[in-house]
Design an enzyme around this catalytic site. Structure first.
Site, PDB file in Angstrom:
ATOM      1  N   ASP A 106     -81.875  39.765  18.734  1.00 42.58           N
ATOM      2  CA  ASP A 106     -82.659  38.962  19.754  1.00 42.58           C
ATOM      3  C   ASP A 106     -83.938  38.490  19.449  1.00 42.58           C
ATOM      4  O   ASP A 106     -84.549  38.674  18.606  1.00 42.58           O
ATOM      5  CB  ASP A 106     -83.002  40.013  20.602  1.00 42.58           C
ATOM      6  CG  ASP A 106     -83.467  39.698  22.177  1.00 42.58           C
ATOM      7  OD1 ASP A 106     -82.575  39.010  23.054  1.00 42.58           O
ATOM      8  OD2 ASP A 106     -84.548  39.785  22.367  1.00 42.58           O
TER       9      ASP A 106
ATOM     10  N   GLU B 236     -79.996  35.337  17.365  1.00 38.65           N
ATOM     11  CA  GLU B 236     -79.993  34.391  18.541  1.00 38.65           C
ATOM     12  C   GLU B 236     -81.024  33.296  18.217  1.00 38.65           C
ATOM     13  O   GLU B 236     -82.153  33.596  18.100  1.00 38.65           O
ATOM     14  CB  GLU B 236     -80.819  35.094  19.665  1.00 38.65           C
ATOM     15  CG  GLU B 236     -80.664  34.266  20.933  1.00 38.65           C
ATOM     16  CD  GLU B 236     -81.559  34.702  21.915  1.00 38.65           C
ATOM     17  OE1 GLU B 236     -81.417  34.450  23.222  1.00 38.65           O
ATOM     18  OE2 GLU B 236     -82.583  35.721  21.778  1.00 38.65           O
TER      19      GLU B 236
HETATM   20  C1  GLC Z   1     -82.850  37.169  24.774  1.00 35.08           C
HETATM   21  C2  GLC Z   1     -81.850  37.637  25.652  1.00 35.08           C
HETATM   22  C3  GLC Z   1     -82.384  37.606  27.020  1.00 35.08           C
HETATM   23  C4  GLC Z   1     -83.598  38.347  27.195  1.00 35.08           C
HETATM   24  C5  GLC Z   1     -84.822  37.888  26.130  1.00 35.08           C
HETATM   25  C6  GLC Z   1     -85.999  38.923  25.840  1.00 35.08           C
HETATM   26  O1  GLC Z   1     -83.044  35.865  25.085  1.00 35.08           O
HETATM   27  O2  GLC Z   1     -80.881  37.170  25.271  1.00 35.08           O
HETATM   28  O3  GLC Z   1     -81.383  38.031  28.061  1.00 35.08           O
HETATM   29  O4  GLC Z   1     -84.180  38.155  28.326  1.00 35.08           O
HETATM   30  O5  GLC Z   1     -84.257  37.762  24.893  1.00 35.08           O
HETATM   31  O6  GLC Z   1     -85.579  39.809  25.385  1.00 35.08           O
END
Ligand code: GLC
Length: 589
Positions: free
Chosen positions: A237, A310
């Site tokens: 993440d 991500e």
């Molecule tokens: C990432 C997740 C998202 C979350 C953010 C903070 O972007 O996909 O859903 O709100 O991280 O952890």
């Protein structure tokens, strides 16, 4: 980390893309250097938002036993791995992305024993379980943060990003202009410690200090812990945001074409994130995460662990860097270049898919069109051809040389269903940003299993955590299984074809590159029959002809493998007719 602009037409980025058509030789450049195959190459990864997949105990929230009961459905669909968004104990401010214990399961979702059973059951069906690893921040209720905030001298004092701020006209202010992605200053005053802490996301999500070796060690231990428990991999993440520039210099403001500072949905002055995102130190951590994964022995999964990132980055060059110069960092940084074009423009798709083929050092791209943070794929729809466009996007996802990442419900054509009233919003960014930013509830609604009470997601009469969209009467698994022309059957056929036909493990070359109505490409593996894929990007029927002699293919005979409902079999490759947003896939004979 930066979510893509929400909705169609708002993307200034799309306008900036310069479209060039590449020569056949440039396109084939990388084709012989594709890396040795791993289990995730050509795989289908299915993202599950656990709150919304299947509720087994009637509390209106999905859970692990619910997921377990649907494993056969996923196996039949052709899924190789499921990625579960965070299931750890959490105050649920950000629905699990605020973790208070990295080594347990939130009671809402089940227990560690349930997790172990799910992992075993999935493995028996050759499905890997990919965990979401949130490394950038914890919950403010995590014991690490509670300790860190308790004084400036405790053993964890330096585990988070603390700062005194600065005095301006006798008043204390945050040290700089950095803003949270979720609205407001990224600095929060802590009255007990009498310092600010940095939070890229909500106030309840303080950022960890990744320059502290103890933090690193603690997190690599968490990684090993889940590998031992059988994780097939991790989705990392917000991985590009681990580090902030230690100079704490202000970030330049983003300005419109008239030089005016842009104001975002939360009313903040928009900054360019050059001091808080994608700093080069991230690559060092990726290497260590990779090493920790590779050196963990006796994993229950029994195969290599995949690292997915991500990674919302702005260019193919930035994406390439995330694989590492020696391919020793991420295995699959999420490619948002293709799936988030947010406009049905064949020329841009051609350019971006070609770049993924030729500019990633032969590594596997990870294509993705939607997830729990962005509107579903129906954002591409013109309003009239919903199903046709859905099929076409699925063809791009599954007939390309990529690992395909899909989001639960895509396969039945679930649509983004945002709340219509502020009082119904659950996602805090929607509450804060209403009405400009309605939050992410619209893409997180419960899975539609049948046309019965609560769409089969939860027990009859239970109030589900988000409402079931009205279209569940027709858009649901049970009815779509029986309809040969359903989206679900299209997905099943596309995935089965991708897996069974060896051409889909070969190189990918764009065809007819001057045609901006139809996007078409060739898939070719050594010694195997080649396959042509054609997608009509317009609402009008199109006819297209192919001459494949440049690829050593002189026959014009073609055998249909898959086509949109109602499409005729072409007599030859010289004349392939496509309906509005129609798809044709044929094997060159
Ligand atoms: C990432 C997740 C998202 C979350 C953010 C903070 O972007 O996909 O859903 O709100 O991280 O952890």
């Amino acid at each position: 980390m930066k979510f893509m602009p929400r909705g169609i037409g708002v993307s200034a980025l799309a306008v900036l893309f310069v479209v060039t058509s590449l020569s056949a030789s440039a396109q084939t450049k990388a084709s012989h250097t594709h890396k040795a195959r791993a289990w995730w190459d050509n795989a289908v990864i299915y993202e599950i938002y656990p709150r919304s997949f299947q509720d087994s105990n009637g509390d209106g929230v999905g859970d692990l036993n619910g997921i377990m009961s649907r494993l056969d459905y996923l196996r039949v669909l052709g899924v190789d791995a499921i990625w579960l968004t965070p299931i750890y104990p959490s105050p649920q401010v950000d629905f699990g992305y605020d973790i208070s214990d990295y080594r347990a399961i939130d009671p809402q979702y089940g227990t560690l024993a349930d997790f172990d059973r799910l992992q075993q059951q999935a493995k028996q069906r050759k499905i890997g379980v990919i965990m979401d690893l949130v490394l950038n921040h914890t919950s403010d209720k995590h014991r690490w943060f509670i300790e860190s905030a308790s004084s400036r001298t405790n053993p964890k004092a330096n585990w988070y990003v603390w700062n005194d701020g600065k005095m301006v006209n006798g008043k204390r202010e945050p040290p700089n202009n950095w803003i949270s992605l979720f609205g407001g200053s990224a600095w929060q005053w802590d009255p007990a410690r009498k310092q600010y802490y940095y939070h890229e996301f909500y106030v309840q999500q303080p950022d960890l200090n990744w320059r502290n070796p103890q933090v690193r060690k603690a997190m690599y231990d968490v990684e090993r812990y889940w590998i031992h428990r059988g994780a097939a991999g991790f989705r990392l993440d917000a991985i590009t945001s681990l580090f902030e520039d230690p100079s704490l210099a202000n970030e330049p403001y983003v300005r419109d074409e008239n030089g005016k500072i842009e104001i975002n949905a939360y009313g903040d002055k928009e900054v360019d994130r050059s001091k808080t995102d994608n700093l080069p130190e991230v690559n060092g951590v990726l290497k260590q995460l990779r090493q920790a994964a590779d050196s963990t022995s006796d994993p229950k999964w029994g195969q290599k662990v995949v690292l997915i990132g991500e990674t919302y980055v702005g260019s193919i060059a930035d994406l390439r860097k995330l694989y590492g110069p020696h391919n020793d960092e991420l295995n699959l940084p999420m490619d948002t270049q293709v799936g988030f074009i947010n406009k049905l423009d064949a020329a841009v798709f051609r350019k971006k898919i070609t770049e993924a083929e030729t500019d990633l050092n032969g590594n596997e791209p990870l294509f993705v069109f939607d997830n729990h943070d962005n509107p579903r794929w129906d954002r591409y729809s013109d309003g009239t051809h919903m199903k046709e466009i859905g099929r076409m996007l699925a063809a791009i996802l599954f007939a390309s040389r990529d690992t395909a990442m899909m989001y639960y419900g895509d396969e039945i054509g679930m649509q983004t269903t945002p709340p219509t009233r502020k009082q119904d919003v659950r996602d805090p960014i929607g509450i804060r940003g209403w009405p400009k930013e309605k939050g992410r509830d619209g893409e997180r609604t419960p899975m539609q299993w049948n046309s019965g009470p609560n769409a089969g997601f939860s027990k009859p009469g239970v109030k589900t955590w988000l409402p079931i969209p009205n279209n569940f009467i027709t858009v649901n698994v049970k009815d779509e299984v029986r309809d040969p022309d359903s989206m679900l059957n299209w997905y099943k056929q596309m995935i089965a074809l991708r897996k069974s036909n060896p051409a889909f493990r070969g190189r990918e070359m764009m065809l007819n590159t001057n045609n901006n109505q139809v996007l078409s490409w060739l898939r070719q593996a050594k010694g195997e029959p080649a396959v042509v894929v054609a997608c009509n990007f317009t609402a009008q029927p199109q006819t297209i002809g192919f001459n494949l002699s440049a690829y050593g293919l002189h026959s014009t005979r073609v055998k249909t493998l898959l086509k949109s409902p109602g499409t005729d079999d072409p007599a030859s490759l010289k004349q392939v007719k496509l309906q509005a947003f129609g798809v044709y896939i044929g094997q060159v004979e």
